[in-house]
Structure formats: C-alpha cells, structure tokens
Design a protein around this motif. Structure first.
Motif, PDB file in Angstrom:
ATOM      1  N   VAL A  71      -5.868   6.266  13.211  1.00 41.42           N
ATOM      2  CA  VAL A  71      -5.593   6.729  11.848  1.00 41.42           C
ATOM      3  C   VAL A  71      -4.138   6.479  11.470  1.00 41.42           C
ATOM      4  O   VAL A  71      -3.851   5.785  10.502  1.00 41.42           O
ATOM      5  CB  VAL A  71      -5.950   8.228  11.690  1.00 41.42           C
ATOM      6  N   VAL A  72      -3.229   7.007  12.261  1.00 43.06           N
ATOM      7  CA  VAL A  72      -1.819   6.927  11.867  1.00 43.06           C
ATOM      8  C   VAL A  72      -1.297   5.489  11.925  1.00 43.06           C
ATOM      9  O   VAL A  72      -0.705   4.992  10.958  1.00 43.06           O
ATOM     10  CB  VAL A  72      -0.952   7.848  12.761  1.00 43.06           C
ATOM     11  N   VAL A  73      -1.555   4.802  13.052  1.00 43.52           N
ATOM     12  CA  VAL A  73      -1.036   3.444  13.191  1.00 43.52           C
ATOM     13  C   VAL A  73      -1.557   2.514  12.087  1.00 43.52           C
ATOM     14  O   VAL A  73      -0.769   1.817  11.442  1.00 43.52           O
ATOM     15  CB  VAL A  73      -1.331   2.887  14.608  1.00 43.52           C
ATOM     16  N   PRO A  74      -2.890   2.495  11.816  1.00 41.52           N
ATOM     17  CA  PRO A  74      -3.343   1.632  10.716  1.00 41.52           C
ATOM     18  C   PRO A  74      -2.710   1.982   9.375  1.00 41.52           C
ATOM     19  O   PRO A  74      -2.397   1.089   8.588  1.00 41.52           O
ATOM     20  CB  PRO A  74      -4.854   1.876  10.682  1.00 41.52           C
ATOM     21  N   ILE A  75      -2.504   3.278   9.118  1.00 38.00           N
ATOM     22  CA  ILE A  75      -1.897   3.655   7.837  1.00 38.00           C
ATOM     23  C   ILE A  75      -0.471   3.126   7.757  1.00 38.00           C
ATOM     24  O   ILE A  75      -0.070   2.498   6.774  1.00 38.00           O
ATOM     25  CB  ILE A  75      -1.912   5.195   7.654  1.00 38.00           C
ATOM     26  N   VAL A  76       0.275   3.340   8.834  1.00 34.95           N
ATOM     27  CA  VAL A  76       1.665   2.856   8.851  1.00 34.95           C
ATOM     28  C   VAL A  76       1.708   1.345   8.697  1.00 34.95           C
ATOM     29  O   VAL A  76       2.505   0.781   7.939  1.00 34.95           O
ATOM     30  CB  VAL A  76       2.362   3.290  10.161  1.00 34.95           C
ATOM     31  N   ARG A  77       0.775   0.675   9.381  1.00 33.26           N
ATOM     32  CA  ARG A  77       0.711  -0.785   9.334  1.00 33.26           C
ATOM     33  C   ARG A  77       0.387  -1.257   7.903  1.00 33.26           C
ATOM     34  O   ARG A  77       0.968  -2.222   7.408  1.00 33.26           O
ATOM     35  CB  ARG A  77      -0.365  -1.247  10.311  1.00 33.26           C
ATOM     36  N   ALA A  78      -0.537  -0.572   7.239  1.00 36.62           N
ATOM     37  CA  ALA A  78      -0.903  -0.945   5.870  1.00 36.62           C
ATOM     38  C   ALA A  78       0.293  -0.771   4.947  1.00 36.62           C
ATOM     39  O   ALA A  78       0.574  -1.625   4.104  1.00 36.62           O
ATOM     40  CB  ALA A  78      -2.080  -0.108   5.385  1.00 36.62           C
ATOM     41  N   VAL A  79       1.019   0.339   5.133  1.00 35.57           N
ATOM     42  CA  VAL A  79       2.197   0.571   4.303  1.00 35.57           C
ATOM     43  C   VAL A  79       3.230  -0.528   4.555  1.00 35.57           C
ATOM     44  O   VAL A  79       3.822  -1.083   3.631  1.00 35.57           O
ATOM     45  CB  VAL A  79       2.806   1.964   4.600  1.00 35.57           C
ATOM     46  N   GLN A  80       3.392  -0.892   5.824  1.00 33.18           N
ATOM     47  CA  GLN A  80       4.351  -1.946   6.171  1.00 33.18           C
ATOM     48  C   GLN A  80       3.942  -3.278   5.527  1.00 33.18           C
ATOM     49  O   GLN A  80       4.753  -3.942   4.892  1.00 33.18           O
ATOM     50  CB  GLN A  80       4.418  -2.077   7.696  1.00 33.18           C
ATOM     51  N   LEU A  81       2.648  -3.652   5.685  1.00 31.20           N
ATOM     52  CA  LEU A  81       2.169  -4.915   5.124  1.00 31.20           C
ATOM     53  C   LEU A  81       2.345  -4.957   3.616  1.00 31.20           C
ATOM     54  O   LEU A  81       2.619  -5.998   3.037  1.00 31.20           O
ATOM     55  CB  LEU A  81       0.683  -5.108   5.454  1.00 31.20           C
ATOM     56  N   SER A  82       2.190  -3.780   2.981  1.00 31.61           N
ATOM     57  CA  SER A  82       2.206  -3.750   1.525  1.00 31.61           C
ATOM     58  C   SER A  82       3.576  -4.092   0.967  1.00 31.61           C
ATOM     59  O   SER A  82       3.721  -4.345  -0.218  1.00 31.61           O
ATOM     60  CB  SER A  82       1.754  -2.385   1.015  1.00 31.61           C
ATOM     61  N   ALA A  83       4.595  -4.111   1.803  1.00 33.73           N
ATOM     62  CA  ALA A  83       5.944  -4.410   1.322  1.00 33.73           C
ATOM     63  C   ALA A  83       6.319  -5.873   1.545  1.00 33.73           C
ATOM     64  O   ALA A  83       7.440  -6.282   1.291  1.00 33.73           O
ATOM     65  CB  ALA A  83       6.956  -3.499   1.993  1.00 33.73           C
ATOM     66  N   TYR A  84       5.368  -6.660   2.078  1.00 29.53           N
ATOM     67  CA  TYR A  84       5.662  -8.059   2.355  1.00 29.53           C
ATOM     68  C   TYR A  84       4.686  -8.971   1.635  1.00 29.53           C
ATOM     69  O   TYR A  84       3.558  -8.585   1.348  1.00 29.53           O
ATOM     70  CB  TYR A  84       5.554  -8.351   3.863  1.00 29.53           C
ATOM     71  N   ARG A  85       5.142 -10.191   1.357  1.00 26.05           N
ATOM     72  CA  ARG A  85       4.223 -11.229   0.950  1.00 26.05           C
ATOM     73  C   ARG A  85       3.839 -11.950   2.245  1.00 26.05           C
ATOM     74  O   ARG A  85       4.684 -12.615   2.855  1.00 26.05           O
ATOM     75  CB  ARG A  85       4.893 -12.206  -0.018  1.00 26.05           C
ATOM     76  N   TRP A  86       2.613 -11.800   2.683  1.00 24.59           N
ATOM     77  CA  TRP A  86       2.222 -12.335   3.986  1.00 24.59           C
ATOM     78  C   TRP A  86       0.815 -12.896   3.891  1.00 24.59           C
ATOM     79  O   TRP A  86      -0.094 -12.209   3.439  1.00 24.59           O
ATOM     80  CB  TRP A  86       2.281 -11.225   5.038  1.00 24.59           C
ATOM     81  N   LYS A  87       0.652 -14.165   4.260  1.00 23.39           N
ATOM     82  CA  LYS A  87      -0.650 -14.823   4.133  1.00 23.39           C
ATOM     83  C   LYS A  87      -1.379 -14.890   5.468  1.00 23.39           C
ATOM     84  O   LYS A  87      -2.365 -15.605   5.602  1.00 23.39           O
ATOM     85  CB  LYS A  87      -0.464 -16.250   3.597  1.00 23.39           C
TER      86      LYS A  87
END
Lengths: 348, 429
Positions: A71-87
């Motif tokens: 739960v926590v790790v995926p949420i943190v990861r999603a928040v992190q990804l959301s701040a990048y342009r990453w393909k």
C-alpha cells in the motif's frame, strides 16, 4: 441494538487476541486492531512497558510490513512518478513538477471520466437503495421459496466480474444479441449502434448491468441488518395497530440506518474505483462515453506509456476517493462510529 | 547517475576494444569469425509457427557462418515482449538484438541512449530496402532495420462487387462513394469497420492525412509534435464527408476488428460486408474467423486507399507498418552482422516463403506466391514513401489522443478541428 460497525470492531477485537489468558496479550491485541492509536501506558515499570512494546511490535509487524510493501510503497511510487515525464525507458530524470496534474485536470477525457464516476456513484445509490430495500423487505417475510429467491438475487454478485461482463456483452450485441432479438419480437427496434455502441445510452446500459451485479450485495446486507431488528418492536407495533407499511417506515428502515449507511459507503468507494465491468463492456467507449478514472489511467499508463500522467491521474483518484470517504465519515457515518461509551450516553 | 555514466562509458570502451580487436583479426573481412566467443541475446515475438521455426533456422544459419557467436534465441509473446522490453530498458539489462516497431517509441529509446546507431554499417542494406526503412530512421540516422513491411488498403469481396454492378475497384474517392451507393442499393453492407477498437477507425484518418499532406509535412509534424498545418484539418474534413455517406455496418461503433462473429474481419470473411480497410495481415485473420474455415478464397481482392481531390500528398505514398530489429547500445559488433544477415536476400527469400509477411529486401519478392500479396508488394515497392502507422510514428501519446479523437468523430461527437486540437494538446504535454 447492534449494527454492522459494532459487530466488526467487536470481531476484530476477538480475533486479534487469540485465546490467550495473559491480560497483556489482550491489550496488545486490542492495540494491534487499532494501529493508529498511540501505545498507552509507560508509567508502570519500564520492564513491563518494554515487554509490552515488544509484544505490540511482534504482533503488528507482519501486518505493517504487508501494508508497507503493498500500500504505502506503491502510493509513494505513484506520487513520485507523477512528478516526472517518463515513458518507461531509462531513469527518472525529466522532472516536471505539477505539470502532469495540470495536464490531467485540463484533459477533457479525464474530466469526462470523473463525471462518469460521480454519475455512477449517485445512480448506484439512488437505484440500488430503494430497489434493494424493497426486495430485502419482501424476502424478509416468511413465504414460499424464500431461500431460492435469496439465492437468485445473490448469484450475480458471486459471479466473477469478467464472466458476467462477457455474458452481458454478448446479450447486448446489436442485431445478433438476445436483448435486441427480444425487443424485436415485441416490435421495438433497438438502437442501430446497439446499447453499448450509442454514446447516449452506453453509460446507462453499464449502470443497468452494475445494478444487476451489485443489487445482491445490498439485499444480503439489508437482510442481515433486518435480523437485528428486535422482534418485540414488531409485536409492540402490531398491538398498537400499525399497518405493515407503517411498521416498515417507522421501525424497520430507521433501525436499518447503520447498515444502509455502511453499504452506501462501500458502494460509493466501489463506484469511484470502477474498472473491470466498464473495461469488458465498452473499454471506455464509444467515443469515451463510459470512461472512468481507472480506465483513463490504465489507458495512459499501459497503452500509451505516459507513466507520469497515469501517476498523476491515480493520485487524483486517490485524493478524490479519500476526500469523499472522509466527508462521508465526518457527516454521515459519524453516528455509527462513535465509541461505545459516548453512544451509551446518547442513548440514555 | 555518475555510476550509471561510468558504467556506460566502460561498456563503450569494451565495445570499442572488441571492435578494434575484431577488425585486426579478420583483416577487413565483414565477418568477425575468428574473434572471441560472443553470445547474442535475441528477443522477438515469433512464438507461433511458421515464424518460430524460421527464426530458429536463422539463428542456426548465422551461427554456422560465425563459429564464435552463440545466439540465445528468446521468443516472447507480443504484448509481454513490449512489457519486458520496457522493464529491461529501465533496469539496463538489455538484450543485444530485439524487436523494434520504429516510430515514436523508438525515438524514446534513442533519447534514453538505449540503441546503437547503425547508419554507417548498413548502407548497402538500406539501398535494397528503400522507402520502407523510413520508420526506423530518426533525423537521418538509422537505429533499426525492418525485416517485414506491409501496407494497408481495402480488402474486398469480388462476388459482392459484381452483385452490386461494380466492375472496377475504386481509384479515386468519387469511385468509392459511388461503390458505397451501389452496394447499399443492392442491400449489401458496403464497409465493415471495428471502430470499437478505435485504431481501425483512426486508420481512415491516417489515410486521408497521407493524401492531404506532403510527406515532409507529415515527418516534420512528427518531429515537432505540432500538427497545426491546415492539411491535417483537411484530412478530418474529407473523413467527415465520407462518414456522411453512412458506409458502415450497423453497430460499427462497438464492433471489434478481429475478435468474434461481430468483428469487421468476420463480416468481410463471411460475406456480411463488401469491404474492409485493413493491413496486409487481414487474410490470415479472416481465415480464422470464417465460418467455412478458409475465407473468401479467390473472391478476395485488394485495392489501395483511393486518391482524394485537392490533396498535396504524394499519389505514390502508402501507409503501413512492420517488424524490425534494433541492437542495444552496448551490443557487441556481431549484432550488426546479424541484422545484415537477417536482411540478406537469401534469408529474406526464405521469410517470404513462410508466407508470414512481406519481405523488405529487393530481390526476395519472387518468393511471395499469393496473388493479393503480390499486388500489395508491388504497390509497396512502387511507393516512393511508406508512412508508418501514425499512432506508432507520432508516438503513443499523440497516437492515442489521435485514435480517441477520430473514434469520437466516427461517433458524431467530434469535429475535424477537435482531432487536430487533441493531437496538439497531447503533443504539448
């Protein structure tokens, strides 16, 4: 009177302290059932306090670990990804700050998806509540075939979502589908593009299928709630000469309140996260007429490799669900989740 | 970051050393046959026959020519391959040779520094491949080579055309419109489309864009991600006019392209519709969906997308797509040799013989036996310019937005202008 919320907390309390005679263990068990509460005590002997803490840690650790990783790790990861342009290739280097959020919130498809989710939230409750209640009240009367009827109502809920979806997809096919054939037999011509292919009807068709699928859950919960309405109240109302209808309105439904509120909460969260049924029936189409936030983020993430956009959309979905859940708890579930001490005071 | 860079430069040094050693040892010969033992990891999607056996033989053939090379042949299911490649490129555990579809996704891989620039090593191959290689090139550099390339056109049912009194397949848009009217009059569904899958609908727009826009404009728009050229609006307007003739089957908005009885391919295969716009793979898909297990047989015909009035597009251009291979940035030099081997006339001829696709190297055409495939191949080889499917060429972000917007246009909820706006919005993000 007991209600669902009370029962659940009680059951959690019991299962968390599995048949031990030690009072400390029971304390630990209760604490583990409510991990958010700060560990009490500490003024007694330091030895026993330490021991208690170790016990708490021992019992809580497995659950916390699972919670952390899934739960926590995926949420943190999603928040992190959301701040990048990453393909999906190479390291995360293209930091864009809140740009993904701006782009998601300016995206007509996402706003449409959010609207569809909200329509489904409202429609699910507005349709399933009266319907479920009516069926539950009917099935609560002693009558012939009661068990069979209960089973029939509950079967759709037990069916796997994918199977139910594929079956409905086939039934709803234009021209060849059973539903079109049945309509044609009584002289009604279904829409040329089919119920799922016409943008104006598609969302409502999905809502009909969802109602069919989830009505069983509402009925079963309401029936369970009805079991807890004390028989004496009915007897009393009979003595007072109340009609069946009056009894339902003044006694049954008010006493079902906690069950209804809990069910509506579950229904709301389910509607916000709706994915599988829509994915199978329409894939979000036609022309994005049935997209939900979940189909939007799957499309962006896995089909278009816009992991940043998908991350931002998932965070927005999380926030929307969290805010609605908190508001619901604050304003509607408040009466049901007060702690027993203050509830007694209210009752007295 | 610093560690990663050191790793990469180290790999580059190793590769360069290997290259020098190889050149020295082989004395200018193309082969590095007596070099150090090398293992090439090869990821492709040939899990089904005949491709699986064919690729196995290719690997064995190359190993026979290059005794120092071992090929680790790894067939992976198509969708899983895409996912695994994304993972591999993220973690840096690249395979040496892997399937490459070109276009915008390849651009992302190039930007991430994952691909080997092949340009200077494959000049003679590029000459034999011709226009089909464009999809694997970026700003004049080549990062992959196609080994199979097909083009799109209308697959049609000759018997139904005859029944409706259509003698020749349409050449210009007016012919197509007239054919639609005649087929309707004869009670035949003119065209089947699986707009539920979105891309089959979007392919109409791609073709109209190809007819409306000059090749340079198409390429420049892809590079700048700016689609404001008026020819893109014209593509949508042309499509709108065609949609107004109501050429499609009932329920086309939710119909799939390739799955089940109500799919567009099944309709064409079973005589339920007279035409379908689809890629070169359609006969294979149709035979799988045909009630008689075969399809239309000799009744199946093919004609290219018709010309439109007032377009600036090249009359000789075609829309298509294919499969290719790239070498990862730190693959050993034998990787390039392997690509050249794949593209050799002999290996390509054997590929054509499998019937699994259309070869790209000039000189291998003769092995294509199916008459429709031969028509298609002639058309492709005569095309001065083969435009890669736009959702691949322009990258998945713009491509996805484009497909969505065209699907909305099919449903009557979007305009020609909306499509361009959606592409520009996606290109800017």
């Amino acid at each position: 009177m007991t209600d669902v919320a009370d029962e659940t907390t009680a059951r959690v309390g019991v299962t968390a302290s599995p048949a031990t005679s030690s009072p400390q263990a029971q304390v630990a068990g209760r604490a583990s059932a409510r991990p958010a509460a700060p560990a009490p005590g500490g003024r007694r002997g330091t030895g026993s306090a330490l021991r208690k803490r170790l016990e708490i840690a021992f019992f809580v650790a497995p659950a916390l670990l699972l919670f952390l990783f899934f739960v926590v790790v995926p949420i943190v990861r999603a928040v992190q990804l959301s701040a990048y342009r990453w393909k999906g290739y190479g390291p995360l280097v293209d930091f864009v700050g809140l740009k993904n959020y701006v782009s998601v919130l300016n995206n007509d498809v996402f706003i449409g998806a959010l609207q569809h989710n909200l329509i489904i939230v409202v429609a699910s409750i507005a349709i399933q509540l009266p319907l479920g209640l009516a069926i539950a009240l009917l099935l609560n009367r002693k009558m012939w075939g009661q068990g069979v009827l209960r089973t029939i109502i509950f079967v759709p809920y037990v069916l796997a979502e994918v199977i139910a979806g594929v079956v409905w997809y086939q039934l709803l096919q234009p021209k060849y589908g059973v539903i079109d054939a049945m309509l044609a037999a009584v002289g009604i011509k279904g829409p040329a593009q089919g119920f799922l292919g016409t943008p104006e009807y598609a969302l409502w068709t999905v809502i009909v299928v969802l109602t069919w699928k989830y009505l069983g859950l509402a009925v079963i919960l309401f029936l369970a709630g009805l079991q807890s309405v004390p028989e004496e109240l009915y007897e009393a109302s009979q003595i007072d000469g109340a009609s069946w209808w009056q009894t339902q309105r003044k006694i049954t439904i008010p006493l079902l309140g906690p069950t209804i509120r809990t069910w509506a909460f579950l229904s709301m969260i389910g509607s916000l996260q709706l994915f599988d049924m829509v994915w199978i029936l329409t894939g979000g189409g036609p022309a994005n007429a049935t997209t939900t936030m979940a189909t939007f983020l799957i499309n962006e993430g896995t089909k278009r490799q816009n992991y940043g956009i998908a991350g931002a959309a998932s965070v927005i979905l999380f926030v929307v669900a969290l805010v609605l859940a908190l508001l619901y708890q604050r304003f509607i579930l408040r009466r049901d989740i007060q702690d027993p001490a203050s509830r007694k005071k209210v009752k007295a | 970051m610093r560690i990663a860079r050191t790793g990469r430069s180290l790999a580059a040094t190793v590769a360069a050393t290997a290259l020098l050693a190889a050149c020295g040892g082989a004395g200018g010969d193309s082969g590095t046959s007596d070099g150090d033992p090398v293992t090439l990891t090869w990821w492709h999607n040939g899990i089904d026959e005949p491709l699986n056996t064919y690729f196995e033989k290719v690997a064995l053939g190359f190993e026979a020519d290059h005794p120092n090379v071992t090929i680790e042949n790894v067939p992976v299911q198509n969708e899983e391959l895409k996912a695994r490649l994304a993972d591999a490129l993220t973690t840096g555990e690249f395979p040496d040779v892997f399937q490459q579809w070109g276009g915008g996704q390849m651009g992302e891989q190039v930007a991430a520094g994952a691909l080997l620039d092949l340009t200077d090593d494959v000049t003679s191959e590029l000459e034999l491949i011709g226009g089909s290689a464009a999809g694997w090139q970026l700003e004049g550099r080549t990062y992959g080579l196609p080994f199979s390339m097909g083009v799109e056109g209308f697959w049609y049912n000759r018997a139904l055309f005859e029944q409706a009194g259509i003698t020749d397949p349409p050449i210009i848009q007016e012919d197509l419109d007239a054919a639609v009217v005649k087929l309707r009059a004869a009670g035949i569904v003119p065209i089947a489309v699986g707009a539920g899958d979105k891309w089959p609908a979007a392919h109409y727009w791609y073709n109209y864009a190809l007819r409306a826009c000059p090749p340079d404009t198409m390429a420049a728009a892809g590079a700048s991600q700016d689609f404001s050229d008026p020819c893109f609006v014209k593509a949508g307007t042309d499509l709108e006019a065609f949609l107004a003739t109501a050429p499609f089957q009932d329920g086309f908005l939710e119909a799939p392209a390739q799955q089940g009885d109500t799919s567009s391919a099944a309709l064409l295969a079973n005589g339920g519709a007279a035409m379908e716009l689809m890629g070169h793979w359609n006969p294979g898909v149709m035979s799988g969906l045909a009630a008689n297990g075969v399809g239309l047989g000799d009744d199946l015909g093919w004609f290219p997308f018709p010309m439109t009035a007032g377009g600036q597009g090249n009359a000789n251009s075609a829309l298509g797509g294919g499969d290719g291979f790239s070498c990862s940035a730190d693959a050993p030099p034998e990787c390039v040799d392997f690509l050249r081997y794949l593209l050799s006339v002999e290996v390509q001829t054997r590929y054509a013989e499998t019937g699994a696709g259309l070869p790209v190297t000039m000189g291998s055409e003769a092995a294509v036996s199916d008459p429709n495939m031969s028509t298609l191949l002639t058309f492709r080889n005569n095309a001065r310019y083969v435009q890669l499917w736009l959702d691949i060429a322009y990258g998945s972000t713009v491509g996805g937005a484009l497909n969505d917007a065209v699907a909305a246009q099919f449903a009557g909820t979007g305009s020609a202008r909306d499509v361009v706006d959606a592409m520009n919005a996606a290109g800017g993000s």
